[in-house]
Motif scaffolding. Sequence first.
Motif, PDB file in Angstrom:
ATOM      1  N   PRO A  82     -12.742 -30.633  27.938  1.00  0.00           N
ATOM      2  CA  PRO A  82     -12.495 -29.213  27.681  1.00  0.00           C
ATOM      3  C   PRO A  82     -10.993 -28.920  27.713  1.00  0.00           C
ATOM      4  CG  PRO A  82     -14.356 -29.449  29.164  1.00  0.00           C
ATOM      5  CD  PRO A  82     -13.785 -30.837  28.958  1.00  0.00           C
ATOM      6  N   GLY A  83     -10.509 -28.223  26.722  1.00  0.00           N
ATOM      7  CA  GLY A  83      -9.086 -27.885  26.643  1.00  0.00           C
ATOM      8  C   GLY A  83      -8.254 -28.894  25.884  1.00  0.00           C
ATOM      9  N   ASP A  84      -8.801 -30.092  25.646  1.00  0.00           N
ATOM     10  CA  ASP A  84      -8.035 -31.120  24.930  1.00  0.00           C
ATOM     11  C   ASP A  84      -7.947 -30.802  23.434  1.00  0.00           C
ATOM     12  OD1 ASP A  84      -7.694 -32.567  27.224  1.00  0.00           O
ATOM     13  OD2 ASP A  84      -8.952 -34.265  26.627  1.00  0.00           O
ATOM     14  N   THR A  85      -6.906 -31.362  22.825  1.00  0.00           N
ATOM     15  CA  THR A  85      -6.800 -31.279  21.374  1.00  0.00           C
ATOM     16  C   THR A  85      -6.649 -32.693  20.809  1.00  0.00           C
ATOM     17  OG1 THR A  85      -4.393 -31.049  21.454  1.00  0.00           O
ATOM     18  CG2 THR A  85      -5.663 -29.018  21.382  1.00  0.00           C
ATOM     19  N   TYR A  86      -7.005 -32.829  19.558  1.00  0.00           N
ATOM     20  CA  TYR A  86      -6.788 -34.073  18.818  1.00  0.00           C
ATOM     21  C   TYR A  86      -6.211 -33.686  17.471  1.00  0.00           C
ATOM     22  CZ  TYR A  86      -7.799 -38.047  15.794  1.00  0.00           C
ATOM     23  OH  TYR A  86      -7.686 -39.072  14.882  1.00  0.00           O
ATOM     24  N   GLU A  87      -5.099 -34.308  17.092  1.00  0.00           N
ATOM     25  CA  GLU A  87      -4.543 -33.965  15.788  1.00  0.00           C
ATOM     26  C   GLU A  87      -4.384 -35.195  14.922  1.00  0.00           C
ATOM     27  OE1 GLU A  87      -0.730 -32.133  17.039  1.00  0.00           O
ATOM     28  OE2 GLU A  87       0.206 -33.800  15.984  1.00  0.00           O
ATOM     29  N   PHE A  88      -4.471 -34.979  13.621  1.00  0.00           N
ATOM     30  CA  PHE A  88      -4.373 -36.082  12.668  1.00  0.00           C
ATOM     31  C   PHE A  88      -3.672 -35.587  11.418  1.00  0.00           C
ATOM     32  CE2 PHE A  88      -5.779 -39.230   9.565  1.00  0.00           C
ATOM     33  CZ  PHE A  88      -5.692 -40.408  10.310  1.00  0.00           C
ATOM     34  N   LEU A  89      -2.727 -36.386  10.958  1.00  0.00           N
ATOM     35  CA  LEU A  89      -1.990 -36.061   9.745  1.00  0.00           C
ATOM     36  C   LEU A  89      -2.600 -36.852   8.587  1.00  0.00           C
ATOM     37  CD1 LEU A  89       0.679 -34.608   8.684  1.00  0.00           C
ATOM     38  CD2 LEU A  89       1.735 -36.877   8.919  1.00  0.00           C
ATOM     39  N   PHE A  90      -3.252 -36.154   7.678  1.00  0.00           N
ATOM     40  CA  PHE A  90      -3.786 -36.805   6.477  1.00  0.00           C
ATOM     41  C   PHE A  90      -2.689 -36.857   5.425  1.00  0.00           C
ATOM     42  CE2 PHE A  90      -7.501 -34.942   8.564  1.00  0.00           C
ATOM     43  CZ  PHE A  90      -8.379 -36.014   8.577  1.00  0.00           C
TER      44      PHE A  90
END
Length: 117
Positions: A82-90
Amino acid sequence: MAKPSVAEHILNPEDEFVIEIVPGAVIEGNENYVPNKVSVLLGFTNKVVWQNNDDTAHTVTPDHRQSDGYSGEFGSPGVMKPGDTYEFLFTEEQEVPYHCQPHPWMTGKIIVEKSRF
Ligand SMILES: [Cu+2]
């Protein structure tokens, strides 16, 4: 393998696109990834951020192994608390159906498209 060279505007898009894992997402039948099916444009919104706003851990896991020539393997490394983020650059045109590993009824899809401008 060497990384392909990618245009600057794709490496540094104008905006990021946020997908929220909404509170209650863990319950089957509820909304989960919001928005659920999205098109993002290279150079504009190709940086995608998933934010877990639920009180349960979730994942962002590709339905089939998926990788981007520049950014590598797609998918959250383990669970997002909870509260985490995941980011990805396509950086390439692709279609990415994904789901949550522990809750396979949670599904979403990203379509990465080239800008025509
Ligand atoms: Cu989940």
